[in-house]
Design an enzyme around this catalytic site. Structure first.
Site, PDB file in Angstrom:
ATOM      1  N   HIS A 134       0.859  -1.192   0.000  1.00 49.01           N
ATOM      2  CA  HIS A 134       0.000   0.000   0.000  1.00 49.01           C
ATOM      3  C   HIS A 134       0.893   1.238   0.000  1.00 49.01           C
ATOM      4  CE1 HIS A 134      -0.297   0.767   4.610  1.00 49.01           C
ATOM      5  NE2 HIS A 134       0.774   0.090   4.333  1.00 49.01           N
ATOM      6  N   LYS A 157      -5.790  -0.449  14.043  1.00 47.01           N
ATOM      7  CA  LYS A 157      -6.241  -1.619  13.284  1.00 47.01           C
ATOM      8  C   LYS A 157      -6.278  -2.871  14.155  1.00 47.01           C
ATOM      9  CE  LYS A 157      -4.291  -0.028   8.891  1.00 47.01           C
ATOM     10  NZ  LYS A 157      -5.414   0.578   8.183  1.00 47.01           N
TER      11      LYS A 157
END
Lengths: 418, 147
Positions: free
Chosen positions: A135, A238
């Site tokens: 990413h 997360k």
């Protein structure tokens, strides 16, 4: 279902209804009273009450700056902050808490390494090896470094299923390679990369490896000492912790040798206008007043996960992923993107004739939160020839009923858009 | 779609607000928006170029203006149907109007339909970008016709 223990003594099942009760955000009704189905956990997870309470308690009773004050509250805050670091170090198997540096998150951790270790070791003509499934946070800091130093990125391809080409990775390791930076788990595909093997390959040539664990730490048991990785990065938010806090783990000798990242605050040992000496690890890399409440909240999240039993969580999530993978095939025209044999709870898909944004918007109206688009992994989408996907990402509090709701809603989406 | 010259922007917008008010359920409103999108004639492929592309949208959007007899006509398209529905709404209200009216239009109808509240922030930005581009076209024609 009561928690049970298998022959190895690990807790293998857990009561999802009881777990859900720990998460206040999951019990909301949205729009016209629809129950919230939260399936955007790869972006951020919801927080259990114990984490929320811990942060509130800190501000209510312990709030003070750390490591400076001699007073009562400052002692409390310092102790809690240090304890959080110990909890995280244990959680990831770090040999020593001083190797666990609090940052703002994965992105800052990677930027820190690029700006310190990277600037120190990367020069003209050197190479940094990445995978095609990274990413943007694990691409852009290296790109900036390469521009500054006249170095270049080498990108290891992935196949149609989203599996990394290990032979190509091996071929791309040369005497010019200064670092391998690789995701443990792909955020867009769910692929689990064989990081242990990659680390072994790189180390055989004396090349250090940074592992981006942002999508792994909440699903897999991670032991940085066993992995033998040189750096490991992840974010609190997360893994059921607060936003704005994250971790950089590093090998002690690397961290010791790295120059400081930012100046000021706790990172200083002694300052004169002629010369400044820097504090020892981990404080060298924690300039300014740190996110004390965030670190303490992250510690609470770690304790919460430990309490559930990591093996039980992984087992439950695997089952849920298998169920969801099967059920999604019932949707006409649906194609899963990312079918690596070893993956964790990310279901990325496209549907013939349905634009991901339309699907995402309609699912939202039905109370279902998914992510659509390129998932900040544009190079990967380009590679797969897709403008984007619809991504449902699961957490330990998701249920089969929620998967059923998603499948039913997708049927309606298909009817409306075709 | 019939281009009624004598309709003001306000009248056309009021008509749309009334049409959307017929649906209680948001899914039905979206269904109608999608229908409007589907019924919008597609923009010819040769105009689906960077020059007519609106940036700031998550999906791809193109809007092409044409100036005839003192009025601005718009054609538009998108690869996503909900976005195309939004394009259709704007075209239905603004196409065929004099540039001055377009520049000064208040476009409260989007709020009255409730669309803005039900659009994600990114999509709202996309809608804002479409409106801005339409106004910019109208402004340019206004300028040109004054010179």
């Amino acid at each position: 279902m009561p928690a049970s223990v298998d022959s190895t003594g690990l807790q293998t099942t857990f009561d999802v209804a009881r777990v859900r009760a720990d998460f206040p955000a999951l019990h909301q009704r949205i729009y016209d009273g629809r129950p919230l189905v939260y399936l955007d956990n790869a972006a951020t997870t919801q927080k259990p009450q114990v984490v929320i309470d811990r942060i509130r308690d800190f501000y209510m009773r312990e709030n003070a700056n750390i490591h400076r004050g001699v007073h009562y509250l400052s002692q409390l805050a310092s102790d809690a902050y240090d304890e959080a670091r110990r909890l995280v170090a244990d959680f990831i198997g770090a040999p020593d808490p001083s190797q666990v540096i609090f940052t703002r998150g994965t992105t800052e951790s990677i930027n820190l390494v690029a700006a310190t270790y990277g600037r120190q070791h990367v020069g003209k003509g050197d190479e940094i090896v990445l995978s095609a499934m990274e990413h943007h946070s694990n691409i852009v800091p290296w790109q900036l470094l390469c521009e500054e130093k006249g170095a270049r990125l080498r990108v290891v391809p992935v196949d149609e299923r989203g599996v990394l080409d290990l032979e190509a990775l091996e071929r791309s390791l040369t005497e010019r390679t200064r670092l391998v930076a690789i995701a443990h788990v792909s955020n867009a595909l769910g692929t689990v990369n064989p990081v242990r093997e990659i680390i072994r390959m790189a180390h055989a040539r004396g090349i250090p490896v940074l592992v981006d664990g942002a999508q792994a730490i909440q699903h897999l048991e991670v032991n940085v000492a066993e992995l033998d990785c040189d750096f490991y990065c992840f974010s609190g938010h997360k893994m059921y912790g607060p936003t704005g806090i994250g971790i950089l783990y590093g090998k002690a000798e690397l961290l010791e040798a790295m120059p400081p990242y930012q100046g000021g605050g706790d990172m200083i040992e002694r300052v004169t206008f002629e010369r400044t000496t820097f504090n020892r690890l981990p404080y060298k890399f924690e300039a300014g007043t740190p996110h004390i409440a965030g670190a303490i909240g992250l510690g609470a999240a770690v304790a919460y996960l430990n309490g559930l039993g990591r093996a039980a969580v992984a087992h439950y999530e695997d089952e849920l992923l298998r169920y969801a993978t099967e059920r999604l095939q019932e949707v006409p025209g649906l194609r899963l993107i990312g079918t690596a044999p070893h993956k964790v709870s990310v279901l990325s898909f496209v549907i013939d004739g349905v634009h991901p944004y339309d699907a995402g918007t309609l699912l939202d109206q039905m109370g279902i939160a998914v992510r659509t688009g390129h998932h900040c992994a544009q190079p990967l989408m380009d590679r797969l020839g897709l403008p984007g996907t619809i991504r449902a990402s699961l957490a330990l509090y998701n249920t089969r009923e929620e998967i059923d709701a998603l499948v039913e809603a997708l049927h309606r989406v298909v009817r409306m858009l075709r | 779609m019939a281009e009624l010259h004598n309709d003001t922007i306000e009248a056309r917008a009021r008509q749309l607000v009334e049409e959307f008010a017929l649906f209680d359920d948001w899914m039905d409103k979206y269904e109608y928006l999608i229908e409007l999108g589907k019924s919008l004639p597609p923009l010819e492929p040769e105009y689906k170029t960077e020059a007519f592309r609106i940036h700031g949208c998550q999906s791809q959007v193109w809007i092409r203006p044409e100036f005839r007899d003192g009025r601005v006509y718009f054609k538009g398209d998108s690869d996503a149907l909900i976005t195309k529905g939004l394009v259709a709404l704007l075209i239905r209200v603004l196409s065929g109007q004099p540039p001055e009216a377009i520049v000064n239009a208040r476009l409260d109808f989007l709020d009255e339909i409730g669309l803005k509240a039900h659009l994600s922030p990114t999509r709202k930005n996309g809608l804002a970008a479409m409106i801005e581009q339409i106004r910019r076209y109208a402004q340019a024609y206004l300028q040109a016709s004054r010179n």
